[in-house]
Scaffold this motif. Sequence first.
Motif, short mmCIF file in Angstrom:
data_model
loop_
_atom_site.label_atom_id
_atom_site.label_comp_id
_atom_site.label_asym_id
_atom_site.label_seq_id
_atom_site.Cartn_x
_atom_site.Cartn_y
_atom_site.Cartn_z
N ALA A 111 -15.01 -19.04 -67.82
CA ALA A 111 -13.39 -18.82 -67.50
C ALA A 111 -13.18 -20.22 -66.94
CB ALA A 111 -13.05 -17.75 -66.69
N CYS A 112 -13.74 -20.73 -65.88
CA CYS A 112 -13.62 -22.00 -65.37
C CYS A 112 -13.71 -22.97 -66.31
CB CYS A 112 -14.51 -22.35 -64.26
SG CYS A 112 -15.00 -20.98 -63.25
N ALA A 113 -14.67 -23.26 -67.39
CA ALA A 113 -14.73 -24.32 -68.12
C ALA A 113 -13.72 -24.25 -69.19
CB ALA A 113 -16.19 -24.02 -68.92
N ALA A 114 -13.27 -23.03 -69.64
CA ALA A 114 -12.21 -22.87 -70.79
C ALA A 114 -10.89 -23.48 -70.24
CB ALA A 114 -12.18 -21.54 -70.97
N CYS A 115 -10.31 -23.01 -69.08
CA CYS A 115 -9.29 -23.93 -68.71
C CYS A 115 -9.47 -25.30 -68.38
CB CYS A 115 -8.74 -23.17 -67.47
SG CYS A 115 -7.11 -23.80 -66.71
N HIS A 116 -10.32 -25.76 -67.75
CA HIS A 116 -10.69 -27.19 -67.63
C HIS A 116 -10.49 -28.00 -68.95
CE1 HIS A 116 -11.62 -27.84 -63.17
NE2 HIS A 116 -11.12 -26.82 -63.48
N LYS A 117 -11.40 -27.31 -69.97
CA LYS A 117 -11.49 -27.91 -71.36
C LYS A 117 -10.01 -28.01 -71.85
CE LYS A 117 -14.58 -28.09 -75.13
NZ LYS A 117 -14.73 -27.50 -76.42
N TYR A 129 -4.27 -35.42 -61.88
CA TYR A 129 -3.53 -35.10 -60.75
C TYR A 129 -4.05 -36.07 -59.61
CZ TYR A 129 -1.94 -31.31 -63.24
OH TYR A 129 -1.36 -30.41 -64.36
N TYR A 130 -5.10 -37.14 -59.96
CA TYR A 130 -5.47 -37.77 -59.06
C TYR A 130 -5.08 -39.44 -59.15
CZ TYR A 130 -8.14 -33.42 -59.05
OH TYR A 130 -8.36 -32.13 -58.92
N PRO A 131 -4.26 -39.89 -58.43
CA PRO A 131 -3.94 -41.07 -58.34
C PRO A 131 -4.98 -42.00 -57.90
CG PRO A 131 -2.56 -40.03 -57.09
CD PRO A 131 -3.35 -39.04 -57.55
C1 HEC Z 1 -6.43 -21.46 -65.22
C2 HEC Z 1 -6.82 -22.93 -65.11
C3 HEC Z 1 -8.22 -23.16 -64.30
C4 HEC Z 1 -9.17 -22.09 -64.16
C5 HEC Z 1 -9.68 -20.81 -64.64
C6 HEC Z 1 -10.15 -23.02 -63.15
N1 HEC Z 1 -9.41 -24.25 -62.89
FE1 HEC Z 1 -10.47 -25.67 -61.62
N2 HEC Z 1 -8.80 -26.63 -61.89
C7 HEC Z 1 -7.68 -26.39 -62.45
C8 HEC Z 1 -6.53 -27.18 -62.04
C9 HEC Z 1 -5.41 -27.26 -62.61
C10 HEC Z 1 -7.28 -28.32 -61.38
C11 HEC Z 1 -6.61 -29.56 -60.70
C12 HEC Z 1 -5.60 -29.13 -59.74
C13 HEC Z 1 -5.97 -28.26 -58.84
O1 HEC Z 1 -6.78 -28.65 -57.86
O2 HEC Z 1 -5.59 -27.01 -58.80
C14 HEC Z 1 -8.37 -27.66 -61.24
C15 HEC Z 1 -9.43 -28.65 -60.28
C16 HEC Z 1 -10.63 -28.26 -60.32
C17 HEC Z 1 -11.83 -28.93 -59.48
C18 HEC Z 1 -11.63 -30.56 -59.20
C19 HEC Z 1 -12.07 -31.47 -60.32
C20 HEC Z 1 -10.93 -31.42 -61.38
O3 HEC Z 1 -11.29 -31.08 -62.54
O4 HEC Z 1 -9.87 -31.61 -61.30
C21 HEC Z 1 -13.06 -28.30 -59.62
C22 HEC Z 1 -14.20 -28.72 -58.91
C23 HEC Z 1 -12.60 -27.04 -59.86
N3 HEC Z 1 -11.23 -26.88 -60.66
C24 HEC Z 1 -13.54 -25.86 -59.94
C25 HEC Z 1 -13.24 -24.62 -60.85
C26 HEC Z 1 -14.45 -23.48 -60.68
C27 HEC Z 1 -15.65 -23.46 -60.03
C28 HEC Z 1 -13.46 -22.44 -61.44
C29 HEC Z 1 -13.83 -21.22 -61.63
C30 HEC Z 1 -14.52 -20.46 -60.66
C31 HEC Z 1 -12.31 -23.22 -61.85
N4 HEC Z 1 -12.25 -24.50 -61.53
C32 HEC Z 1 -11.28 -22.54 -62.52
C33 HEC Z 1 -7.63 -25.35 -63.39
C34 HEC Z 1 -8.42 -24.00 -63.59
#
Ligand code: HEC
Length: 141
Positions: A111-117, A129-131
Amino acid sequence: MDFCGSTRYTKDMNDGKPAFPEFHNVYIDPTSWNHWKKTGEFRDGTVIVKELTSVGSKEAASGNGYFPGEFNGIAAMVKDSKRFADKPGNWAFFGFESYDAKQGIIQADDACAACHKANAAQDMVFTQYYPVLRAAKPSKK
Ligand code: HEC
């Protein structure tokens, strides 16, 4: 670690139920930071750590706003083409409940990867988000 960016979410702006109710301070390991400044890419071996803190107060000497409270946990991403050959972008995701490593990983799933991707601007990292990262990125010649 080098500082790379910060974001925050509040209850006020999310109907009392923010998905991520914290301040986020994001760091990158120094070797990968140097690589980024030269290439504008995340190298194999990049470690990115997101530190979470609660919103502690809404007023300070500087005026009304949102100010950090207590530590709330850690999230991390590690890019490794050997260890995580089968993961999207070779990134693995780790969530920690606190700074105490003994409490272990709470979540490290797809789920983490899916949202990031789906939403991150570059190589599954939210560079939008990182100037600090953007300013250091070399311009393409
Ligand atoms: C629904 C979308 C979503 C999910 C699910 C999500 N993230 Fe993210 N994540 C973000 C967003 C948006 C940011 C950048 C802004 C912030 O910090 O919230 C971020 C930022 C990060 C960062 C900083 C690097 C970057 O890519 O900006 C890390 C490390 C990270 N997430 C780890 C995780 C982990 C570990 C999980 C699962 C446990 C996770 N994220 C799940 C949306 C998500």
